[in-house]
Structures are given as structure tokens and as C-alpha cells.
Motif scaffolding. Structure first.
Motif, PDB file in Angstrom:
ATOM      1  N   VAL A 457       0.834  -1.204   0.000  1.00 34.25           N
ATOM      2  CA  VAL A 457       0.000   0.000   0.000  1.00 34.25           C
ATOM      3  C   VAL A 457       0.867   1.253   0.000  1.00 34.25           C
ATOM      4  O   VAL A 457       0.559   2.241  -0.692  1.00 34.25           O
ATOM      5  CB  VAL A 457      -0.947  -0.017   1.219  1.00 34.25           C
ATOM      6  N   SER A 466      -0.882   4.000   4.753  1.00 28.92           N
ATOM      7  CA  SER A 466      -0.670   2.712   5.414  1.00 28.92           C
ATOM      8  C   SER A 466      -0.474   2.868   6.904  1.00 28.92           C
ATOM      9  O   SER A 466       0.213   2.123   7.537  1.00 28.92           O
ATOM     10  CB  SER A 466       0.539   1.990   4.816  1.00 28.92           C
ATOM     11  N   LEU A 472      -7.673   0.782   6.597  1.00 30.31           N
ATOM     12  CA  LEU A 472      -7.393  -0.211   5.561  1.00 30.31           C
ATOM     13  C   LEU A 472      -8.360  -1.383   5.629  1.00 30.31           C
ATOM     14  O   LEU A 472      -8.695  -1.976   4.600  1.00 30.31           O
ATOM     15  CB  LEU A 472      -5.952  -0.714   5.675  1.00 30.31           C
ATOM     16  N   VAL A 486      -5.860  -1.921  -1.836  1.00 38.81           N
ATOM     17  CA  VAL A 486      -5.883  -2.655  -0.560  1.00 38.81           C
ATOM     18  C   VAL A 486      -6.331  -4.095  -0.778  1.00 38.81           C
ATOM     19  O   VAL A 486      -5.752  -5.037  -0.217  1.00 38.81           O
ATOM     20  CB  VAL A 486      -6.793  -1.946   0.455  1.00 38.81           C
TER      21      VAL A 486
END
Length: 531
Positions: A457, A466, A472, A486
Motif C-alpha cells: 500500500v 498505510s 485499511l 488494498v
């Protein structure tokens, strides 16, 4: 002089937890062996309790992505929600196992069930991830008790030659609970008006029913004897099992993998292991009998169980996340896609149990199960975010059959080599190392997954995307371009962790090939010539 007594209250059973105590222990060998009907009546209570705990645990698996997103958690916290229960189950299993050799097993299994209900209710009320992790630790403590005492009761009332048949019933119950749990959890999460909290609350009526059944059908004759509790053994076993897991969790974030802090963690682990060996070799009632561990069958079963734990727990725990995050499926669909793994486990457990009872041979099933586990994990190592569902499901089926052949049969091999007086501690020792392997597997593979996802990412979206928050995992609320990145990162990283699990599972195959097959005896206890 030993004095027979009936089931006694918890206060009498667990009085004075340090030093020397008088205690009642189950002694089924003192009376005639139970009939098939009597054994089934005992199993009704045991399996009801096991089913309650297992389904309450597996319900959470497909709900976790939703739970962590709702509580704004991170991938590391996702791993620790699983690891916390495995860790406390691991460190408590040998303690419960030894207590089952010293105290009344009925009281212990009912106590474990009550503890599990308390942990479940508190987990359902969790307002943040640390709260949830603490409650999962309580659930794991109870799971250690249910697994250890159930195996000890089976080992103390059923001859090894017949044990494969009844272990098959236990394995079938475990498989059914594990099959239905993820699917039921997905349905609960997706049902308006319920939500993920009911994944914890749903166990309460089942637990009450289990307690009633246990009280009605589980009756064990006991004798009173003088014992000493291994308190320091319990302390140092807990420290030795906990330090490596804490190191895996914090290394790479709070400190470097190679650092003085890392050295301190491992130095502490080695000291704790040395103290465990010293205490257990000098205590008259050790939690982990070293003479049992040194026996070839037990030592190889322990090695195999560690590998199975790493591969089985460490690999399968991330499948629900793979289907939901990488595949974009709902929790209900993710539960349906996981059915081949648990169906395979059910088939492997039942078939191997029946064949072992019929022919009295068990090594071939350890070898075949280990080989299938290696093949299934190797096939799963090829998955990524573009892999069709049928490929993953077929691979999971192969892995599940291997798991089913290994779960109870390593324990059976060890139980066949010990007397009924130490069957609880011996069974719990194997379960302890299997759970330890699973805890290490979840921690290590979770760290690998988190690192791979973070790196991917960061490379594609920039380092700011990230961070350690829960964004996420809450893929549905990400911008479309970020969500696609993702999903790809999680899908590709999942294949990598299965590759690691496949390599580790080879150790189980080597251990199974090296183990010496001892014919299963047809009596509950060993005869004088076997001592």
C-alpha cells in the motif's frame, strides 16, 4: 487410606491453591468399564460444552473484519484478537490438564463453561479493541479448560482401542461447530437489528443448556488422595510461552527485529524455559511430566503438534479476511466459502477414527494427514486477489481432510503410552504444544501479512495511506482506487503466509514418519507388564 466420595462443591475442590491439599480425583478404573450407552451419556455433556465454546469462537472469525472496522482497529489488533484467546488457552491447557488429574473433572469442566460465558458477555459489550482483546483472553482461559478436561475424561473412561471411535464423535462435533460457526456469524453480522455483538451473546443459552446436560449425565466416581499443586510450574510456563509472542507483536514497530530489546526478550524466554525444566523435574506433581515428554512417541507427537498448530491455526485464521477484504464478499458469503475446509476436517476425523477403531493402526493416518496438509497449504500458497473461489475452496478441502486426521490422533498416540493416572497431564501437554504452535503461527503469519500489506500500500498509495488505524480494513469506505489497491495487497499477501505454513507443515510429516507405532491397548489403564 483412600476414601471414596461423591462430586463435591467447588469450594472443597479448589481449596488452598498453594502447597499441599487433600483432593478428590476421578478413578474410573476402580469400577467396571462403562457401557456404550453410559459413555454416550457422558459424551452428551462433554460435547454440548465443547460445541458451545467452539461455535462461539468460530462465529467471530467472519465477523472480525466488521468488528475491527467498527471499533477502528488495525491489522495488528486484528491478529491480537485471535492471538489473545490462543495465548491464554495455550498457557492454561497444561494447568487445567493437571488439575483434571488432581480434582473432580465435572466441577472443572462446568467452571470452564461458566468462565467462557462471562467472557462472551463482556466481549459482546466491548467499546474498543483493547477491551475486546481482554475478554477474548478470558474466553481462551476457559477454552483451555474445556479442551483439557474433555480429553482427560475420554482418556480415563475409554480404552485406547475404542477411543478412536469416540474421539471421532468429538472431532465431528468440533467440525460441525467450526463449519456452522463462520456461516452463522456472517448471517448475524448481515442481519439488521442484530450486528456483531450478538456473535458473543448467542452462546449464553447454549451454555445454560450445556450446564444442565452436564449436571444430569456426567457422573464420575472419585477417590480422595494427598497432592501438591505445581504453582511455580504454572507461572514459568506462562512466562516462557508469553514472551516470544509479545516479541513478535512489538518487533518491527516498537523496536528493531535485531536489537538489545529483542535480545532481552529471548534471554528472558531462555531463563523461563530453564526454570520450567528445573521446577518440573523436582516437583512431585509436575504440570508437564518430563518423563512423559522424554518418551519417543510423546516427543515426536509434540513436534508434530507444534507444526500442525502453526499451519492449521496460523493458516486458516486469515481465510475469512481473505474472502472479505481481498474478495469483497459479505461475512455470510465468506462463511459459505469456508465450508470445504471444515467439511474436509469432519470427513478426515470421522473416517480416521472409525478405521483406527476397526484395525487398531494409527500411524498411517498421521502420515497421510500430514501429507494432505502439506499439499493443501501448498495449493493455497498460489492464491492472490484474482484467484477464482473454486480454486481456494478445493485447496481448503484437501487441507481440511489432513487437519481432521491429525487433530485427535496425535493425542491418541500419546494417551496409549501413559497410565490413566497421568492421562490428563499427558493429553494436555500435546494440546499445549499444538496451541502454542497455533499462537506462534497466528502471531508470526499475522506480522508477515501486516508487513506485506503495509509495504504494498505504501508503494502504490504513499506512506500516509498505510498508517496504523483501521481505515485499511474498512475497505467499503475507502475511495475506489485505494480500495482496489488494498484488496490486491491483502489477496497477494495471503498466498505468502500459506507458503510459510506449508513449509512448516513438512515438520509434521517428518515427525509422523519417524514415530513408532505401538498397538492400541484394549483396556482403560496400562497393565503391570506395560509399566
Amino acid at each position: 487410606m483412600q476414601q471414596k466420595t461423591s462430586d463435591s462443591p467447588v469450594g472443597d475442590e479448589l481449596a488452598s491453591l498453594a502447597g499441599t491439599v487433600d483432593t478428590v480425583v476421578d478413578a474410573p478404573a476402580a469400577s467396571a468399564e462403562l457401557t456404550h450407552r453410559q459413555i454416550l451419556e457422558v459424551l452428551i455433556g462433554l460435547l454440548a460444552g465443547m460445541f458451545t465454546a467452539l461455535i462461539s469462537s468460530t462465529i467471530v472469525s467472519n465477523a472480525l473484519p466488521t468488528i475491527i472496522a467498527d471499533l477502528d482497529g488495525s491489522q495488528t489488533q486484528y491478529t491480537w484478537v485471535v492471538t489473545a484467546s490462543l495465548l491464554t488457552m495455550t498457557v492454561s491447557t497444561p494447568i487445567w490438564g493437571k488439575l483434571s488429574d488432581l480434582f473432580n473433572k465435572k466441577v472443572l469442566v462446568q467452571t470452564a463453561l461458566v468462565i467462557f460465558v462471562v467472557g462472551s458477555v463482556l466481549a459482546g459489550a466491548a467499546q474498543n479493541v483493547p477491551w475486546l482483546i481482554a475478554c477474548r483472553a478470558v474466553q481462551g482461559l476457559a477454552m483451555g479448560g474445556l479442551v483439557a478436561t474433555a480429553q482427560a475424561i475420554i482418556g480415563s473412561i475409554i480404552p485406547p482401542r475404542q477411543r478412536g471411535r469416540y474421539s471421532g464423535y468429538m472431532g465431528a462435533t468440533m467440525a460441525v461447530a467450526t463449519v456452522s460457526g463462520p456461516l452463522l456469524g456472517g448471517v448475524i453480522v448481515d442481519t439488521p437489528g442484530l450486528g456483531w455483538r450478538w456473535c458473543f451473546y448467542v452462546c449464553v443459552p447454549l451454555a445454560v443448556m450445556s450446564l444442565v446436560v452436564l449436571q444430569r449425565y456426567l457422573h464420575l466416581e472419585t477417590v480422595r488422595r494427598h497432592v501438591q499443586l505445581d504453582v511455580w510450574g504454572a507461572v514459568w510456563i506462562s512466562v516462557a510461552a508469553s514472551l516470544p509472542l509479545l516479541w513478535v507483536t512489538f518487533a518491527g514497530d516498537s523496536f528493531d527485529w535485531i536489537s538489545w530489546t529483542t535480545a532481552a526478550y529471548w534471554a528472558g524466554t531462555l531463563v523461563a524455559v530453564a526454570l520450567v525444566i528445573w521446577v518440573e523435574s523436582h516437583h512431585p506433581e509436575p504440570l508437564v511430566p518430563l518423563h512423559v515428554v522424554r518418551e519417543r512417541t510423546t516427543s515426536l507427537a509434540i513436534i508434530g503438534s507444534i507444526a500442525v498448530g502453526i499451519s492449521m491455526f496460523g493458516g486458516s485464521v486469515f481465510l475469512g479476511q481473505y474472502f472479505q477484504v481481498a474478495g469483497g464478499h459479505s461475512p455470510t458469503v465468506a462463511g459459505l466459502l469456508s465450508i470445504p475446509l471444515m467439511t474436509g476436517s469432519l470427513v478426515g476425523t470421522l473416517v480416521s477414527g472409525q478405521l483406527i477403531t476397526r484395525f487398531g493402526r494409527w500411524k498411517r493416518f498421521l502420515v497421510l494427514g500430514s501429507a494432505l496438509l502439506v499439499v493443501g497449504l501448498s495449493l493455497l500458497s498460489t492464491v492472490d486477489h484474482t484467484t477464482p473461489e473454486w480454486h481456494a475452496m478445493a485447496s481448503m478441502g484437501v487441507m481440511g481432510i489432513g487437519m481432521g486426521m491429525l487433530l485427535q490422533n496425535y493425542v491418541l498416540a500419546v494417551q496409549n503410552t501413559v497410565s490413566v493416572q497421568t492421562v490428563g497431564a499427558a493429553s494436555a501437554t500435546v494440546s499445549f504444544f499444538r496451541s502454542l504452535g497455533g499462537t506462534v503461527g497466528v502471531s508470526v503469519l499475522g506480522a508477515i501479512l501486516a508487513s506485506d500489506v503495509k509495504r504494498t500500500v505504501s508503494d502504490q498509495l504513499g506512506s500516509s495511506s498505510s498508517g496504523g488505524g483501521g481505515s485499511l480494513l474498512d475497505v467499503k469506505n475507502l475511495p475506489p482506487a485505494a480500495a482496489e489497491v488494498v484488496r490486491g495487497a491483502y489477496g497477494d499477501a495471503t498466498g505468502n503466509i500459506f507458503l510459510v505454513a506449508a513449509i512448516v507443515s513438512v515438520v509434521s510429516l517428518v515427525a509422523a514418519l519417524a514415530i513408532k507405532e505401538i498397538p492400541l491397548r484394549t483396556t482403560v489403564d496400562r497393565g503391570p507388564s506395560e509399566d
